[in-house]
Design an enzyme around this catalytic site. Structure first.
Site, short mmCIF file in Angstrom:
data_model
loop_
_atom_site.label_atom_id
_atom_site.label_comp_id
_atom_site.label_asym_id
_atom_site.label_seq_id
_atom_site.Cartn_x
_atom_site.Cartn_y
_atom_site.Cartn_z
N ALA A 155 -34.29 28.05 -44.33
CA ALA A 155 -33.57 26.93 -43.74
C ALA A 155 -34.12 25.60 -44.25
O ALA A 155 -34.35 25.45 -45.45
CB ALA A 155 -33.60 27.03 -42.22
N CYS A 156 -34.35 24.64 -43.37
CA CYS A 156 -34.76 23.31 -43.79
C CYS A 156 -36.16 23.27 -44.41
O CYS A 156 -36.53 22.27 -45.03
CB CYS A 156 -34.70 22.34 -42.61
SG CYS A 156 -33.03 22.01 -42.03
N SER A 157 -36.93 24.34 -44.26
CA SER A 157 -38.27 24.39 -44.84
C SER A 157 -38.29 25.09 -46.19
O SER A 157 -39.36 25.35 -46.74
CB SER A 157 -39.24 25.09 -43.88
OG SER A 157 -39.50 24.28 -42.76
#
Length: 373
Positions: A155-157
């Protein structure tokens, strides 16, 4: 074991931008159409009337003023409200590959390298447009890189996790240099009919070249001192779209097949986790927060970044300490913190310490400790 550096960064920005005013005009037009169509049911109390949005509400809730997008017309069409991105022939370059190549070419140029100097490609982003073949292998072929490529998603990481994976390969001598590419078409999984989230995301692609320090020649280099990652399971950010949806047709088209989140719970849970992880990461190297000249934080929400910075510094961060690109790019998922790094790095003196940090669904949090060379 080799010392490793980030020797080049790249950024692809789509040609179209949507302001809050434009987005609100489209959303409110949709609200008017919906309420008119369902007027009798709304009158009987069977359907809840939709509420209009405003540019002031969006900026207060997120700090976002505009966002770049791959397709503007489809998003702003109140009868469609999604990007229109036609499928391409299998022999054509996919859109994620095209974005990734553009960012990668910029990173290579900045690093003073060519495809012949690179041994691996990792495409690390929130959403892949297909299961296989890997977008990374397509990018590898498009750039003419010999070696390996694979996709990964946290995801966002994704970008920070990808940098650790690339760093491990280079540090262990498995590759001289690895490109970490994050092409994000976040508007593709955003529900533009949801008042609480229709403004969040934008589109962009970033690239980071991780290479052996002894081979790096670029003017702008950041030694990767270490990285620290953590994940903790949570349903508060979720997207249930996947290949098994066809096996449960009753759920096709349901809201959970797009991005959904419990924003207040995410804010409450994630902010202290990020501050604690960064603090612990610095402490492992006998460093204090005051030693860090810049925090390139994930660009999800301005209030989150302000709170994280305040927890770390014990005061409000100055603009140069935790730069913001969220206002013009929106939330670009894994690309956001790298856009901040790409945009705000050249002014740092040699020896300056910085932290590249991401946080998002999973929950997933990454911290990469960098030192300017």
């Amino acid at each position: 074991m080799h010392n490793i550096v980030i020797s080049g960064t790249g950024l692809y920005t789509p040609p179209n931008s949507i302001s809050n005013d434009e987005l609100v005009e489209s959303f409110n037009a949709y609200v008017g159409l919906f309420n008119a169509e369902h007027a009798p049911a709304i009158e009987r109390g069977e359907v809840q009337a939709l509420v209009e949005s405003s540019a002031a509400f969006i900026e207060k809730a997120s700090g976002i003023q505009s966002r770049f997008v791959m397709d503007k017309a489809g998003i702003l069409d109140p009868t469609w409200m999604a990007p229109r991105i036609p499928e391409r022939d299998n022999d054509e370059q996919s859109i994620l590959c095209q974005m990734g190549v553009a960012a990668a070419e910029q990173a290579l140029a900045r690093a003073g390298k060519t495809a012949a100097d690179v041994d691996g490609v990792i495409v690390a982003c929130s959403n892949m447009q297909r299961a296989y073949p890997a977008i990374a292998i397509e990018v590898q072929a498009a750039l003419g890189i010999q070696g390996f490529g694979y996709d990964m998603s946290v995801a966002c990481s994704s970008a920070t996790f990808g940098i650790q994976a690339a760093g491990n390969s280079v540090q262990l001598g498995q590759a001289r240099a690895v490109l970490v590419i994050s092409p994000e078409i976040c508007t593709g999984h955003l529900n533009f009919r949801d008042r609480d989230s229709h403004f969040i995301f934008g589109d962009a692609a970033t690239a980071v070249l991780v290479e052996r320090a002894d081979l790096a020649t670029s003017a702008q280099q950041f030694e990767i001192l270490s990285s620290k990652l953590v994940t903790q399971y949570s349903n508060n950010i979720r997207n249930n779209f996947g290949f098994l949806n066809r096996a449960a047709p009753e759920g096709i088209g349901a809201p959970d097949k797009l991005f959904v989140q419990e924003g207040r719970k995410v804010f409450r849970d994630v902010c202290p986790m990020v501050a604690e992880l960064i603090s612990a990461h610095l402490a492992q190297h006998q460093l204090s927060v005051s030693d860090v000249k810049r925090f390139w934080l994930h660009q999800a929400n301005l209030s989150m970044n302000r709170l994280i910075s305040k927890k770390l510094l014990g005061r409000e961060a100055e603009a140069h300490e935790a730069p913001v690109i969220l206002d013009t790019y929106g939330n670009t998922s894994s690309a956001g913190s790298v856009i901040a790094l790409h945009t705000y790095q050249d002014d740092l003196p040699n020896g300056a310490l910085g932290v590249l940090s991401s946080f998002g669904a999973g929950y997933s949090i990454g911290s990469v400790l960098l030192r300017k060379r």
